[in-house]
Motif scaffolding. Structure first.
Motif, short mmCIF file in Angstrom:
data_model
loop_
_atom_site.label_atom_id
_atom_site.label_comp_id
_atom_site.label_asym_id
_atom_site.label_seq_id
_atom_site.Cartn_x
_atom_site.Cartn_y
_atom_site.Cartn_z
N UNK A 27 -43.81 -1.72 6.22
CA UNK A 27 -42.56 -1.44 5.51
C UNK A 27 -41.69 -2.70 5.47
N UNK A 28 -40.70 -2.70 4.60
CA UNK A 28 -39.90 -3.90 4.33
C UNK A 28 -39.26 -4.49 5.59
N UNK A 29 -38.78 -3.65 6.49
CA UNK A 29 -38.12 -4.16 7.70
C UNK A 29 -39.10 -4.94 8.56
N UNK A 30 -40.31 -4.41 8.73
CA UNK A 30 -41.31 -5.11 9.53
C UNK A 30 -41.75 -6.40 8.84
N UNK A 31 -41.92 -6.35 7.54
CA UNK A 31 -42.31 -7.55 6.80
C UNK A 31 -41.24 -8.63 6.94
N UNK A 32 -39.98 -8.24 6.77
CA UNK A 32 -38.90 -9.22 6.93
C UNK A 32 -38.85 -9.76 8.36
N UNK A 33 -39.10 -8.91 9.34
CA UNK A 33 -39.11 -9.37 10.73
C UNK A 33 -40.18 -10.46 10.89
N UNK A 34 -41.35 -10.23 10.32
CA UNK A 34 -42.41 -11.24 10.39
C UNK A 34 -42.00 -12.52 9.65
N UNK A 35 -41.49 -12.36 8.44
CA UNK A 35 -41.13 -13.52 7.63
C UNK A 35 -40.04 -14.37 8.27
N UNK A 36 -39.22 -13.78 9.14
CA UNK A 36 -38.18 -14.55 9.82
C UNK A 36 -38.75 -15.71 10.65
N UNK A 37 -40.02 -15.62 11.00
CA UNK A 37 -40.65 -16.71 11.74
C UNK A 37 -40.87 -17.95 10.87
N UNK A 38 -40.84 -17.76 9.54
CA UNK A 38 -41.19 -18.85 8.63
C UNK A 38 -40.19 -19.07 7.50
#
Length: 90
Positions: A27-38
């Motif tokens: 879901x979008x929240x988890x994807x954004x959490x991952x993308x915050x690393x990059x």
């Protein structure tokens, strides 16, 4: 969540052979959490879930996630190297 997503995706990427692809669905929240690393993520309108996502100064998304959209993330030598939106009509 950020650490769990990064750990899971790093594990998947680490097991892949050169030229292989993988699909990770979340879901979008988890994807954004991952993308915050990059990526840089700015919430433009929290009520309407509008986000601006940039990678190395390049704008990737400046809107809401739309149905059937996703991100293609490219890795070179197990290192996150590029990203773009897939399935977008924009």
């Amino acid at each position: 969540m950020k650490v769990r997503m990064k750990t899971a995706i790093d594990s998947i990427v680490g097991q892949m052979e050169e030229g292989e692809t993988a699909l990770v669905v979340s879901h979008a929240t988890a994807i954004c959490a991952y993308l915050l690393s990059y990526c840089e993520i700015e919430v433009k309108d929290a009520a309407n879930k509008v986000r601006k996502i940039s990678f190395h100064g390049k704008e990737i998304l400046n809107d809401r996630f739309q149905p059937a959209e996703g991100f293609e993330i490219l890795f070179e030598n197990d290192v996150f190297s590029d990203i773009h939106v897939m399935g977008s009509e924009k």
